[in-house]
Design a protein around this motif. Structure first.
Motif, PDB file in Angstrom:
ATOM      1  N   GLN A 172       0.719  -1.389   0.229  1.00  9.71           N
ATOM      2  CA  GLN A 172      -0.108  -0.172   0.033  1.00  9.71           C
ATOM      3  C   GLN A 172       0.877   1.323  -0.062  1.00  9.71           C
ATOM      4  O   GLN A 172       0.436   2.417  -0.556  1.00  9.71           O
ATOM      5  N   HIS A 173       2.161   1.184   0.240  1.00 10.62           N
ATOM      6  CA  HIS A 173       2.979   2.555   0.231  1.00 10.62           C
ATOM      7  C   HIS A 173       3.722   2.432  -0.946  1.00 10.62           C
ATOM      8  O   HIS A 173       4.584   3.517  -1.224  1.00 10.62           O
ATOM      9  N   LEU A 309     -10.872 -13.151  -0.323  1.00  9.97           N
ATOM     10  CA  LEU A 309     -10.683 -14.276   0.682  1.00  9.97           C
ATOM     11  C   LEU A 309     -10.551 -13.976   2.175  1.00  9.97           C
ATOM     12  O   LEU A 309     -10.929 -14.351   3.096  1.00  9.97           O
ATOM     13  N   VAL A 310      -9.255 -13.098   2.117  1.00  5.65           N
ATOM     14  CA  VAL A 310      -8.603 -12.641   3.129  1.00  5.65           C
ATOM     15  C   VAL A 310      -9.525 -11.629   3.981  1.00  5.65           C
ATOM     16  O   VAL A 310      -9.836 -11.653   5.070  1.00  5.65           O
ATOM     17  N   ILE A 311     -10.337 -10.743   3.115  1.00  4.71           N
ATOM     18  CA  ILE A 311     -10.943  -9.851   3.723  1.00  4.71           C
ATOM     19  C   ILE A 311     -12.417 -10.477   4.486  1.00  4.71           C
ATOM     20  O   ILE A 311     -12.531 -10.107   5.498  1.00  4.71           O
ATOM     21  N   PHE A 312     -12.972 -11.503   3.929  1.00  2.00           N
ATOM     22  CA  PHE A 312     -14.057 -12.341   4.469  1.00  2.00           C
ATOM     23  C   PHE A 312     -13.486 -13.065   5.546  1.00  2.00           C
ATOM     24  O   PHE A 312     -14.302 -13.421   6.294  1.00  2.00           O
ATOM     25  N   GLY A 313     -12.377 -13.443   5.685  1.00  3.60           N
ATOM     26  CA  GLY A 313     -11.820 -14.199   6.782  1.00  3.60           C
ATOM     27  C   GLY A 313     -11.594 -13.049   8.058  1.00  3.60           C
ATOM     28  O   GLY A 313     -11.322 -13.818   9.233  1.00  3.60           O
ATOM     29  N   LEU A 325     -12.532  -1.302   1.663  1.00  2.25           N
ATOM     30  CA  LEU A 325     -12.171  -0.037   1.116  1.00  2.25           C
ATOM     31  C   LEU A 325     -10.676   0.203   0.698  1.00  2.25           C
ATOM     32  O   LEU A 325     -10.278   0.682  -0.600  1.00  2.25           O
ATOM     33  N   GLN A 326      -9.705  -0.499   1.188  1.00  4.96           N
ATOM     34  CA  GLN A 326      -8.277  -0.641   0.728  1.00  4.96           C
ATOM     35  C   GLN A 326      -8.399  -1.415  -0.480  1.00  4.96           C
ATOM     36  O   GLN A 326      -7.698  -1.098  -1.729  1.00  4.96           O
ATOM     37  N   GLY A 333      -9.442   2.996  -7.780  1.00  2.40           N
ATOM     38  CA  GLY A 333      -9.052   4.151  -7.177  1.00  2.40           C
ATOM     39  C   GLY A 333      -8.481   5.119  -8.083  1.00  2.40           C
ATOM     40  O   GLY A 333      -7.887   4.791  -9.048  1.00  2.40           O
ATOM     41  N   GLU A 334      -8.790   6.413  -7.972  1.00  7.93           N
ATOM     42  CA  GLU A 334      -8.263   7.490  -8.846  1.00  7.93           C
ATOM     43  C   GLU A 334      -7.543   8.409  -7.960  1.00  7.93           C
ATOM     44  O   GLU A 334      -8.375   9.078  -7.072  1.00  7.93           O
TER      45      GLU A 334
END
Length: 388
Positions: A172-173, A309-313, A325-326, A333-334
């Motif tokens: 993310q960076h 899958l990671v998000i729902f976990g 959101l990430q 995203g813009e």
């Protein structure tokens, strides 16, 4: 304490309080107006705990069902990776091999276990290694993938010409974390073709374009892969209760199709005005150039499914919302002055469905994120996610 045991104890407590309250209410020597107020509130709070426990149990069951479905999806895409006809590698940012499929081991005349820990540059002829390092250095300075044609030297085998596609994965960076490599042996005819074609134009040329308007369902054909020329497509399935589960978000230059999933219910919906071209699977099997172009796009869908899958976990709804959101920031995203603007407007109901929770909960959490300055909205009600 697991949820089932918590619910049992909450129900037992509520029953005891109900019996006690009923007994105290009918005793002739205790006037009703003298019944302690605290006891009444305790009974009321017990009822609220019981209802909350039941809702928690229901949400947990839905979450487990979602994880099971997504795990099946992840396994399907893993098999696509493992048994793909083209060689595929995952390395760290230094080019050291961390994962490889069966085709990769076969092409380089070795085993998967032997490949792990080796550097990709070991399979490139010594004369070409300096230019190869220069190409990879340039790759780290760009957001686009790199396509190379090199002569490779497998273990104890004859050198061969290969088309190599490599892309950088960043955190993310923006820091490179790993590299994705697609490798395919080519003959001289393919070598000439790859140097002349524009890969994205190649997918859409001489094929009919299908258009769909926002909100329209896209009919799926198990013998066809769709390539997105323009627009965004939501890919979803449904659980037994009829609730929608997000399994993918296809953006321009991505592919999707019912042949790429093992889910019994699979639906594609246009999130904006969409232009697609269809590519028959028979053509993919017979055309090595087409297969070479599509393989990294299929792998891109695999990575997206694993991200969901990671998000729902995540156990906490707040964490699922934050990581969703990430994910959206990365996919649609813009960059704007205030942060990253999501190019689509999502209703609270849609976000709640993606997070396996209720609309009321999402509305409350979004309001909280606004107060914290994590998100904001522009004049057209598009969400802006700030850097954090």
């Amino acid at each position: 304490m697991n949820i089932e045991l918590f619910i049992q104890r909450a129900e037992a407590l509520h029953k005891q309080l109900a019996d006690l309250y009923q007994t105290a209410s009918v005793l002739p020597w205790i006037p009703p107006d003298l019944l302690p107020q605290a006891f009444k509130e305790l009974y009321s709070n017990s009822k609220m705990v019981q209802l909350a426990a039941e809702e928690l149990y229901q949400q947990n069951e839905e979450l487990l069902q979602t994880r099971t479905q997504l795990e099946a999806e992840r396994l399907h895409y893993y098999n696509l990776f493992e048994f793909a006809p083209d060689a595929y590698f995952v390395t760290n940012s230094e080019g050291v091999i961390q994962e490889a499929n069966l085709a990769a081991a076969k092409l380089l005349n070795t085993t998967k276990q032997t490949l792990f820990g080796q550097s990709m540059i070991n399979f490139i002829r010594i004369e070409e290694r300096e230019s190869f390092r220069s190409e990879i250095t340039q790759l780290f300075q760009s957001d686009r993938g790199k396509e190379l044609v090199l002569r490779l030297q497998p273990d104890d085998g004859e050198p061969f010409d290969a088309a190599l596609t490599v892309a950088v994965v960043r955190n993310q960076h923006g820091k490179p974390t790993s590299l994705r490599w697609l490798l395919r042996q080519i003959n001289q005819h393919h070598l000439n073709d790859l140097g002349l074609i524009n890969r994205e134009e190649y997918l859409s040329q001489d094929r009919p374009i299908y258009t769909y308007t926002k909100g329209e369902d896209i009919p799926l054909n198990p013998l066809v892969i769709f390539y997105i020329c323009q627009g965004l497509v939501k890919l979803n399935t449904f659980c037994e209760t009829g609730e929608e589960i997000l399994v993918g978000l296809a953006t321009p230059q991505m592919v999707f199709g019912s042949s790429m999933t093992s889910l019994p219910i699979y639906q594609a919906t246009a999130l904006s005005d969409v232009k697609l071209v269809s590519i028959h699977l028979t053509e993919v099997a017979l055309n090595p150039i087409l297969s070479n172009i599509l393989s990294p796009k299929i792998n891109q869908r695999l990575k997206q499914t694993e991200s969901l899958l990671v998000i729902f976990g995540k156990r906490r709804v707040e964490d699922r919302l934050y990581h969703l959101l990430q994910f959206l920031k990365q996919e649609i995203g813009e960059p704007v002055a205030e942060g990253t603007r999501l190019n689509l407007r999502f209703t609270h109901e849609e976000i709640a469905s993606a997070c396996c929770t209720t609309r009321v909960t999402i509305t409350r959490l979004i309001g909280k994120l606004q107060q914290q300055g994590v998100i904001s909205f522009d004049s057209k009600k598009h969400m802006i996610v700030r850097e954090c």
